[in-house]
Design a protein around this motif. Structure first.
Motif, PDB file in Angstrom:
ATOM      1  N   ARG A 179      14.969   3.305 -12.184  1.00 43.48           N
ATOM      2  CA  ARG A 179      13.783   3.521 -11.540  1.00 43.48           C
ATOM      3  C   ARG A 179      13.535   2.607 -10.498  1.00 43.48           C
ATOM      4  NH1 ARG A 179       8.473   4.873 -15.301  1.00 43.48           N
ATOM      5  NH2 ARG A 179       7.633   5.098 -13.097  1.00 43.48           N
ATOM      6  N   HIS A 180      13.876   1.482 -10.555  1.00 40.66           N
ATOM      7  CA  HIS A 180      13.774   0.567  -9.522  1.00 40.66           C
ATOM      8  C   HIS A 180      14.770   0.950  -8.300  1.00 40.66           C
ATOM      9  CE1 HIS A 180      10.787  -2.626 -10.759  1.00 40.66           C
ATOM     10  NE2 HIS A 180      10.703  -1.838 -11.627  1.00 40.66           N
ATOM     11  N   THR A 237       2.593  -4.035 -11.230  1.00 39.21           N
ATOM     12  CA  THR A 237       1.802  -4.840 -10.001  1.00 39.21           C
ATOM     13  C   THR A 237       2.923  -4.756  -8.801  1.00 39.21           C
ATOM     14  OG1 THR A 237       1.140  -6.183 -11.743  1.00 39.21           O
ATOM     15  CG2 THR A 237       0.851  -7.028  -9.287  1.00 39.21           C
ATOM     16  N   ILE A 238       1.958  -4.575  -7.640  1.00 35.47           N
ATOM     17  CA  ILE A 238       2.813  -4.466  -6.511  1.00 35.47           C
ATOM     18  C   ILE A 238       2.065  -5.373  -5.664  1.00 35.47           C
ATOM     19  CG2 ILE A 238       3.525  -3.074  -4.643  1.00 35.47           C
ATOM     20  CD1 ILE A 238       3.311  -0.545  -6.208  1.00 35.47           C
ATOM     21  N   ARG A 239       2.771  -6.357  -4.921  1.00 44.33           N
ATOM     22  CA  ARG A 239       2.393  -7.084  -4.086  1.00 44.33           C
ATOM     23  C   ARG A 239       2.973  -7.558  -2.708  1.00 44.33           C
ATOM     24  NH1 ARG A 239       4.585 -11.927  -3.651  1.00 44.33           N
ATOM     25  NH2 ARG A 239       6.007 -12.651  -5.126  1.00 44.33           N
ATOM     26  N   ASP A 240       2.133  -7.559  -1.736  1.00 43.93           N
ATOM     27  CA  ASP A 240       2.974  -7.936  -0.555  1.00 43.93           C
ATOM     28  C   ASP A 240       3.371  -9.264  -0.618  1.00 43.93           C
ATOM     29  OD1 ASP A 240       2.375  -5.686   1.183  1.00 43.93           O
ATOM     30  OD2 ASP A 240       0.267  -6.069   1.316  1.00 43.93           O
ATOM     31  N   THR A 241       4.712  -9.420   0.164  1.00 46.14           N
ATOM     32  CA  THR A 241       5.255 -10.706   0.106  1.00 46.14           C
ATOM     33  C   THR A 241       5.041 -11.469   1.580  1.00 46.14           C
ATOM     34  OG1 THR A 241       7.397  -9.720   0.424  1.00 46.14           O
ATOM     35  CG2 THR A 241       7.081 -10.177  -1.653  1.00 46.14           C
ATOM     36  N   ALA A 242       5.515 -12.895   1.645  1.00 45.41           N
ATOM     37  CA  ALA A 242       5.346 -13.136   2.996  1.00 45.41           C
ATOM     38  C   ALA A 242       6.208 -12.715   4.081  1.00 45.41           C
ATOM     39  CB  ALA A 242       5.844 -14.947   2.862  1.00 45.41           C
ATOM     40  N   ASP A 243       7.406 -12.116   3.744  1.00 54.00           N
ATOM     41  CA  ASP A 243       8.353 -11.370   4.751  1.00 54.00           C
ATOM     42  C   ASP A 243       7.954 -10.089   5.400  1.00 54.00           C
ATOM     43  OD1 ASP A 243       8.618  -9.803   2.608  1.00 54.00           O
ATOM     44  OD2 ASP A 243      10.559 -10.295   2.448  1.00 54.00           O
ATOM     45  N   GLY A 244       6.571  -9.739   4.821  1.00 55.04           N
ATOM     46  CA  GLY A 244       6.225  -8.422   5.499  1.00 55.04           C
ATOM     47  C   GLY A 244       6.276  -7.537   4.602  1.00 55.04           C
ATOM     48  N   ASN A 297       8.277  10.863 -10.907  1.00 56.97           N
ATOM     49  CA  ASN A 297       9.225  11.956 -11.214  1.00 56.97           C
ATOM     50  C   ASN A 297      10.623  11.548 -10.323  1.00 56.97           C
ATOM     51  OD1 ASN A 297       8.608  13.167 -13.573  1.00 56.97           O
ATOM     52  ND2 ASN A 297       7.183  14.515 -12.090  1.00 56.97           N
ATOM     53  N   ASP A 298      10.664  11.211  -9.124  1.00 59.34           N
ATOM     54  CA  ASP A 298      11.553  10.743  -8.325  1.00 59.34           C
ATOM     55  C   ASP A 298      12.249   9.650  -8.650  1.00 59.34           C
ATOM     56  OD1 ASP A 298      13.184  11.180  -5.698  1.00 59.34           O
ATOM     57  OD2 ASP A 298      12.401   9.101  -5.568  1.00 59.34           O
ATOM     58  N   GLU A 299      11.277   8.563  -9.351  1.00 57.54           N
ATOM     59  CA  GLU A 299      11.840   7.269  -9.891  1.00 57.54           C
ATOM     60  C   GLU A 299      12.814   7.558 -11.086  1.00 57.54           C
ATOM     61  OE1 GLU A 299       9.195   4.061 -10.942  1.00 57.54           O
ATOM     62  OE2 GLU A 299       8.108   4.802  -9.065  1.00 57.54           O
ATOM     63  N   LEU A 300      12.460   8.822 -11.757  1.00 55.27           N
ATOM     64  CA  LEU A 300      12.987   9.154 -13.135  1.00 55.27           C
ATOM     65  C   LEU A 300      14.297  10.065 -12.866  1.00 55.27           C
ATOM     66  CD1 LEU A 300       9.946   9.950 -15.060  1.00 55.27           C
ATOM     67  CD2 LEU A 300      11.514   8.028 -15.484  1.00 55.27           C
ATOM     68  N   PHE A 301      14.270  10.647 -11.873  1.00 53.77           N
ATOM     69  CA  PHE A 301      15.223  11.907 -11.499  1.00 53.77           C
ATOM     70  C   PHE A 301      16.695  11.056 -11.501  1.00 53.77           C
ATOM     71  CE2 PHE A 301      17.916  14.429  -8.799  1.00 53.77           C
ATOM     72  CZ  PHE A 301      17.554  15.655  -9.314  1.00 53.77           C
ATOM     73  N   SER A 306       0.980  -1.292  -0.042  1.00 52.94           N
ATOM     74  CA  SER A 306       0.074   0.002   0.085  1.00 52.94           C
ATOM     75  C   SER A 306       0.794   1.250  -0.207  1.00 52.94           C
ATOM     76  CB  SER A 306      -0.886  -0.042   1.248  1.00 52.94           C
ATOM     77  OG  SER A 306      -0.222  -0.183   2.420  1.00 52.94           O
ATOM     78  N   GLN A 307       2.065   1.303   0.735  1.00 53.50           N
ATOM     79  CA  GLN A 307       2.891   2.420   0.724  1.00 53.50           C
ATOM     80  C   GLN A 307       3.590   2.551  -0.580  1.00 53.50           C
ATOM     81  OE1 GLN A 307       5.111   0.417   4.294  1.00 53.50           O
ATOM     82  NE2 GLN A 307       5.217   2.683   4.658  1.00 53.50           N
ATOM     83  N   ALA A 308       3.802   1.348  -1.219  1.00 52.18           N
ATOM     84  CA  ALA A 308       4.747   1.753  -2.401  1.00 52.18           C
ATOM     85  C   ALA A 308       3.433   2.061  -3.522  1.00 52.18           C
ATOM     86  CB  ALA A 308       5.228   0.223  -2.882  1.00 52.18           C
ATOM     87  N   TRP A 309       2.345   1.567  -3.600  1.00 52.89           N
ATOM     88  CA  TRP A 309       1.400   1.807  -4.439  1.00 52.89           C
ATOM     89  C   TRP A 309       1.189   3.595  -4.544  1.00 52.89           C
ATOM     90  CZ3 TRP A 309      -0.939   0.218  -8.716  1.00 52.89           C
ATOM     91  CH2 TRP A 309      -2.074   0.878  -9.059  1.00 52.89           C
ATOM     92  N   HIS A 310       0.938   3.950  -3.328  1.00 50.40           N
ATOM     93  CA  HIS A 310       0.856   5.340  -3.064  1.00 50.40           C
ATOM     94  C   HIS A 310       2.055   6.173  -3.649  1.00 50.40           C
ATOM     95  CE1 HIS A 310      -0.853   9.230  -1.493  1.00 50.40           C
ATOM     96  NE2 HIS A 310       0.432   9.085  -0.980  1.00 50.40           N
ATOM     97  N   ARG A 311       3.181   5.860  -3.414  1.00 51.85           N
ATOM     98  CA  ARG A 311       4.281   6.405  -3.719  1.00 51.85           C
ATOM     99  C   ARG A 311       4.462   6.408  -5.455  1.00 51.85           C
ATOM    100  NH1 ARG A 311       8.019  10.581  -2.451  1.00 51.85           N
ATOM    101  NH2 ARG A 311       9.933  10.169  -3.865  1.00 51.85           N
ATOM    102  N   THR A 312       4.328   5.308  -5.936  1.00 54.31           N
ATOM    103  CA  THR A 312       4.607   5.009  -7.378  1.00 54.31           C
ATOM    104  C   THR A 312       3.602   5.465  -8.213  1.00 54.31           C
ATOM    105  OG1 THR A 312       3.680   2.632  -7.348  1.00 54.31           O
ATOM    106  CG2 THR A 312       5.900   2.787  -6.667  1.00 54.31           C
ATOM    107  N   THR A 313       2.361   5.727  -7.907  1.00 52.61           N
ATOM    108  CA  THR A 313       1.016   6.125  -8.766  1.00 52.61           C
ATOM    109  C   THR A 313       1.053   7.692  -8.575  1.00 52.61           C
ATOM    110  OG1 THR A 313      -0.381   5.805  -7.137  1.00 52.61           O
ATOM    111  CG2 THR A 313       0.137   4.237  -8.733  1.00 52.61           C
ATOM    112  N   SER A 314       1.980   8.407  -7.671  1.00 49.01           N
ATOM    113  CA  SER A 314       1.886  10.037  -7.451  1.00 49.01           C
ATOM    114  C   SER A 314       2.829  10.518  -8.663  1.00 49.01           C
ATOM    115  CB  SER A 314       2.186  10.313  -6.177  1.00 49.01           C
ATOM    116  OG  SER A 314       3.521  10.139  -5.714  1.00 49.01           O
TER     117      SER A 314
END
Length: 170
Positions: A148-149, A104-111, A29-33, A16-24
């Motif tokens: 970007r990653h 796609t962003i998904r939670d993993t077993a490690d939290g 623009n931070d990913e591309l900078f 949920s945190q990564a989704w909010h960040r990556t769709t703003s």
């Protein structure tokens, strides 16, 4: 001929945190900078992906090399959002006959979570028929998404440090 590749990275934050960040716009623009910046079409400003219409041209975003020099334009169209933390953009660019970006962003077993980008694109103009040009452009796109990653992982590490509970000193 369409070109494609996929890239996945683990992040030390919740999906949920990564989704909010990556769709703003700020997160994109931070990913591309510092290599690129994308302008935000008027109809997209201040709106979340869930608030945008699907299957309609959302406007033109200019891609600015080194954040200032216009080098391409993206006629953005959001094809799908969901299920879960997922979007599929199907756009046209000045340099690309088609551009399909699925994230796609998904939670993993490690939290934590995993962010996965799948790209399919087809060049237009001289880049489409000049020998070797398609390979060179595909390499640039791959490098840009690796960058970007890496930027996203840097953000996630900083965010994880800020939300880590303090160590109990008892």
């Amino acid at each position: 001929m369409p070109l494609m590749f996929e890239l996945a990275s683990p992040l030390p934050v919740r999906a949920s945190q990564a989704w909010h960040r990556t769709t703003s716009a700020e997160g994109i623009n931070d990913e591309l900078f510092p290599w690129l910046r994308m302008t935000t079409p008027a109809g997209m400003r201040g709106r979340t992906l869930a608030e945008l219409p699907l299957g309609e041209r959302l406007g033109r975003s200019w891609l600015l090399a080194l954040c200032v020099l216009p080098v391409d334009a993206d006629d953005i169209m959001l094809a799908e959002v969901g299920p879960g933390y997922r979007f599929r953009e199907t756009s046209r660019m000045l340099s690309m006959r088609s551009w399909v970006h699925e994230r796609t962003i998904r939670d993993t077993a490690d939290g934590f979570c995993e962010v996965r980008d799948h790209l399919t694109f087809e060049l237009r103009g001289p880049a489409a028929w000049l020998p070797g040009c398609d390979g060179a452009i595909a390499a640039v796109v791959r490098c840009l998404f690796r960058h970007r990653h890496a930027r996203l992982a840097r953000w996630a590490r900083c965010t994880a440090l800020l939300i880590t509970p303090p160590i109990d000193s008892k």
